[in-house]
Design an enzyme around this catalytic site. Structure first.
Site, short mmCIF file in Angstrom:
data_model
loop_
_atom_site.label_atom_id
_atom_site.label_comp_id
_atom_site.label_asym_id
_atom_site.label_seq_id
_atom_site.Cartn_x
_atom_site.Cartn_y
_atom_site.Cartn_z
N GLY A 210 0.82 -1.20 0.00
CA GLY A 210 0.00 0.00 0.00
C GLY A 210 0.85 1.25 0.00
N GLY A 213 2.29 5.61 4.66
CA GLY A 213 1.47 6.27 5.68
C GLY A 213 0.11 5.67 5.90
CD GLU A 435 -3.99 30.39 -8.01
OE1 GLU A 435 -4.81 29.44 -8.05
OE2 GLU A 435 -2.77 30.23 -8.21
#
Length: 632
Positions: A210, A213, A435
């Site tokens: 996996g 973390g 943005e």
């Protein structure tokens, strides 16, 4: 099992240090003898004084000395004052009048050797002894670190400490499927005779795979904690040292120790450090230390354990694709358990685990935090809770509020807010248009993710602003229109600069790189272009580490040219589409830019409100994408 590490002795009790100090004392002692074995005058004297040759002759002339010793380079004169004897020492100079003067004054004189056999011998031996002592000291330190003596250099016993973890399955949230897969391992360890009576063979190994973390190590500890068995943990890199054969010896010691305390669990973290495939790209790697260690591991997993006293090997990796096929076959690692990033419910449960002991305000909504953190692993969520607590403490708050959690999420995703980084009004305006372009395209493109926040406050190492898009759920598949939508959103910043400022900047470099990578994946890996059809041209490097696509060329130069042309044309096509959309909503974007310039931050709700008001004022059909049609 008691730790096998012996307590370190004080520095001055080290045999090597004691030997060096003894040698120094011996030198001083031997220097007190003359060459004939008698004590030297220096040793018998109460004090010695260094004087000039002229002063020595003056003392002789005045009858103030009793004995004179003449050496090759030195002359000594002794004088007794009461109970004290004083030795005067001077450098000798050629002087034919000295002996007649001594005869005249009737003073006893003799010759002496300025060195003796012992000191000469030690002068030769001491450098050798010092070098030998330093070598033994360094070798001893290296052997201790390796866990063995001179003849047992490969021993791993000093590296192995069995523990019985107090972690339980209840301490681990968000990976229910993974827990279900390993629950029966606990049963095997608790009641091995039940399965032995049925003729069932207990699994020898379980591989936990996996992303980083996600709790692979925690899951392994939970298995040992639930089964109440010894837990032997080592990192894959701990087996490898500079000495050939050391890794294999450590593997033997590890399994031997675990078998003595069976039933038990051996956990090897980052097993890819020793389990990497021995055939890389069709070429056999050298017979190196890592390969010998792997061979020993394979042999141990074939021949250890019994049904009544099982030893189960758990291993963790985020690079399963590079592991040796011999390691992955049944009979060694019988099972692979995916420990993936949590879904929405899993994130809520993980947050509940990590808020234990944290004082929360009444406005805290963990469901909202879970929505903002799609795609994050358990370690990221733990860090967010801790970061929120630190923020509350820094602001002298007695409780952690929802705002602290939101700020912690932004820190984790976009980086630390750089309030000290002052940008000019001109650059601030460029960032505001950039943005705003991202935000508007994101809200008006089917398949994109919703805007949560738009900011022109610098964050992280390089970002001068950011648009925070937060999908409500993890994405495991992406359709072609969703990939196109992501490309459009990435191009929105650059397009806004060109449409509104009529000039472009370097701020879109990362956006262009990511957009290019997406199209490259569509062509070479996903079979979404006319160039490759259904043919895969490149391989994905790593599913869990986000390594992108392989660089190996498995296609012709003509195909490469067609790929480049396809990428260029699709980028240009989407760029023109995005520019047209922004031009159609020019006034709405100007309002958004003004608010960003004044407030520096606006919410996703405000972005949607500005677009809706503009469409209503101009009797336009709404082009806002409903939530259910956006990527979730």
């Amino acid at each position: 099992m008691k730790p096998t590490n012996e307590p370190k002795k004080p520095f001055f009790q080290s045999p090597i240090v004691l030997a060096v100090l003894g040698g120094i004392l011996l030198i001083f002692f031997l220097r007190s003898f003359n060459s004939d074995g008698s004590f030297s005058d220096n040793f018998l004297a109460s004090s010695t004084k260094n004087v000039s040759y002229h002063e020595i002759k003056q003392l002789i002339s005045n009858n103030e000395v009793e004995n004179v010793s003449i050496g090759q380079t030195l002359i000594k004169a002794s004088h007794k004052e009461g109970n004290n004897r004083v030795i005067y020492i001077a450098k000798r100079v050629p002087d034919l009048t000295l002996v007649p003067l001594l005869d005249e004054k009737k003073i006893n004189y003799s010759g002496f050797s300025e060195s003796n056999f012992f000191t000469d011998m030690l002068g030769w031996l001491m450098p050798i002894l010092v070098i030998l002592g330093l070598w033994m000291f360094m070798a001893n330190r290296m052997q201790k670190n390796m866990g063995g003596g001179i003849f047992g250099m490969g021993s791993a016993k000093k590296l192995i400490n069995a523990e019985k973890p107090n972690v339980r399955f209840n301490d681990m949230a968000g990976n229910e499927e993974a827990k279900e897969e390993v629950v029966e391992i606990v049963d095997f360890l608790k009641y091995p005779e039940r399965y032995a009576n049925l003729g069932a063979k207990i699994p020898k190994g379980v591989l936990l795979v996996g992303p980083p973390g996600t709790g692979k190590t925690l899951l392994a500890k939970a298995v040992a904690g639930e089964a109440h068995v010894p837990f032997f943990s080592m990192g894959g890199s701990s087996f490898i040292e500079m000495f050939v054969g050391l890794g294999a010896s450590r593997v033997r010691d590890l399994f031997e120790t675990a078998k003595k305390q069976a039933p038990s669990i051996i956990f090897i973290d980052e097993i890819d450090a020793i389990g990497k495939s021995r055939a890389a790209g069709g070429m056999i790697s050298g017979n190196d230390e890592r390969e010998q260690t792997l061979n020993q591991l394979l042999a141990e997993m074939d021949g250890f354990g019994s049904e009544n006293a099982p030893v189960i090997v758990l291993a963790a990796t985020n690079r399963p694709e590079i592991l040796d096929p011999a390691l992955m076959r049944p009979g060694r690692f019988d099972r692979q358990v995916l420990v993936d990033k949590p879904d929405f419910n899993g994130r809520v449960e993980i947050l509940k685990v990590h808020i234990k002991g944290v004082k929360l305000a009444n406005d805290v909504n963990l469901q909202e935090v879970a929505k903002l953190t799609a795609g994050l692993a358990g370690a990221d969520l733990a860090n967010i809770i801790n970061e929120a607590a630190l923020l509350a403490g820094r602001n002298n708050q007695k409780e952690v509020k929802q705002q602290h959690l939101k700020e912690a999420v932004e820190r984790g995703i976009a980086g630390l807010e750089k309030k000290s980084r002052r940008i000019s009004p001109k650059e601030k305006k460029i960032v505001a248009y950039h943005e705003s372009g991202h935000a508007v395209i994101s809200e008006m493109t089917k398949g994109s993710t919703r805007v949560n926040k738009v900011s022109i406050i610098p964050r992280g190492m390089a970002a001068l602003g950011y648009t925070l898009n937060t999908p409500e759920e993890n994405k495991y598949l992406m359709q072609k229109h969703e990939l196109i939508a992501e490309i459009d959103v990435l191009l929105g910043g650059r397009a806004a600069e060109e449409v509104f400022l009529e000039e472009i900047s370097t701020g879109a470099s990362n956006d262009l790189e990511r957009a290019t990578d997406i199209i490259k994946g569509m062509v070479s890996y996903y079979g979404m272009s006319s160039v490759s059809g259904l043919m895969v041209l490149e391989k994905q490097r790593n599913a869990f580490l986000g390594g992108g696509y392989g660089s190996s060329r498995e296609f012709s130069e003509k195909t490469a040219e067609e790929m480049d042309l396809f990428i260029k044309n699709l980028l240009e096509e989407r760029y023109q589409h995005v520019k047209q959309t922004l031009s159609d909503y020019r006034e709405a974007i100007e309002i958004m830019v003004k608010e960003l310039f004044d407030k520096e931050v606006i919410t996703g709700e405000r972005v949607r409100e500005i677009i809706s008001e503009y469409e209503a004022a101009n009797n336009l059909e709404s082009r806002l994408i409903p939530l259910e049609e956006q990527a979730s």
